[in-house]
Write a protein that holds these residues in place. Structure first.
Motif, PDB file in Angstrom:
ATOM      1  N   ILE A  22      76.239-157.131  61.178  1.00 15.16           N
ATOM      2  CA  ILE A  22      76.816-156.085  60.331  1.00 15.16           C
ATOM      3  C   ILE A  22      78.125-156.550  59.695  1.00 15.16           C
ATOM      4  N   HIS A  23      78.396-157.841  59.796  1.00 15.62           N
ATOM      5  CA  HIS A  23      79.543-158.474  59.110  1.00 15.62           C
ATOM      6  C   HIS A  23      80.870-157.833  59.480  1.00 15.62           C
ATOM      7  N   GLY A  25      82.998-159.323  61.289  1.00 13.69           N
ATOM      8  CA  GLY A  25      83.971-160.411  61.277  1.00 13.69           C
ATOM      9  C   GLY A  25      84.641-160.671  62.605  1.00 13.69           C
ATOM     10  N   ILE A  26      84.228-159.963  63.629  1.00 17.72           N
ATOM     11  CA  ILE A  26      84.868-160.138  64.941  1.00 17.72           C
ATOM     12  C   ILE A  26      84.699-161.573  65.438  1.00 17.72           C
ATOM     13  N   CYS A  27      83.553-162.139  65.225  1.00 20.07           N
ATOM     14  CA  CYS A  27      83.308-163.490  65.741  1.00 20.07           C
ATOM     15  C   CYS A  27      84.258-164.502  65.103  1.00 20.07           C
ATOM     16  N   CYS A  60      80.430-158.953  70.179  1.00 23.70           N
ATOM     17  CA  CYS A  60      79.733-158.776  68.890  1.00 23.70           C
ATOM     18  C   CYS A  60      79.081-157.392  68.888  1.00 23.70           C
ATOM     19  N   SER A  62      76.953-155.840  66.973  1.00 25.71           N
ATOM     20  CA  SER A  62      75.580-155.608  66.504  1.00 25.71           C
ATOM     21  C   SER A  62      74.524-156.253  67.381  1.00 25.71           C
ATOM     22  N   ALA A  64      73.936-159.392  66.993  1.00 25.88           N
ATOM     23  CA  ALA A  64      73.438-160.513  66.179  1.00 25.88           C
ATOM     24  C   ALA A  64      73.663-161.844  66.873  1.00 25.88           C
ATOM     25  N   LEU A  65      74.774-161.927  67.597  1.00 27.25           N
ATOM     26  CA  LEU A  65      75.063-163.149  68.349  1.00 27.25           C
ATOM     27  C   LEU A  65      74.632-162.955  69.795  1.00 27.25           C
TER      28      LEU A  65
END
Ligand code: SF4
Length: 80
Positions: A22-23, A25-27, A60, A62, A64-65
């Motif tokens: 969901i972009h 940007g935390i990563c 993360c 979402s 996603a990672l």
């Protein structure tokens, strides 16, 4: 059929699913040495310790990672 990529490190494998991201940007903000969108590949699983990367991936939002620790201790729990 998932859009998942795997980045292989010596201690940890990092998986990224671009369809889920969901972009937030935390990563990239939290571990810029490991997650750097200006680099290819953008994930470097050897740029920090396995513990630091695993802990950060757990934030993360979402899912996603995800990751797999190669010491077998634990991996990201799969989302339901
Ligand atoms: S922290 Fe997760 S959701 Fe946010 S940009 Fe990174 S991969 Fe995507």
């Amino acid at each position: 059929m998932t859009n998942q990529k795997v980045y292989y490190g010596k201690d940890i494998e990092v998986m990224f699913n671009s369809e889920v991201c969901i972009h937030s940007g935390i990563c990239v903000k939290g571990l810029p040495g490991v997650f750097d969108l200006s680099k290819r590949p953008w994930v470097n699983p050897d740029a920090d310790t396995m513990e630091a990367i695993a802990r950060h991936i757990d934030t993360c939002p979402s899912g996603a990672l995800t990751y797999r620790r190669l010491d077998g201790e634990y991996s990201t729990k799969k989302e339901g």
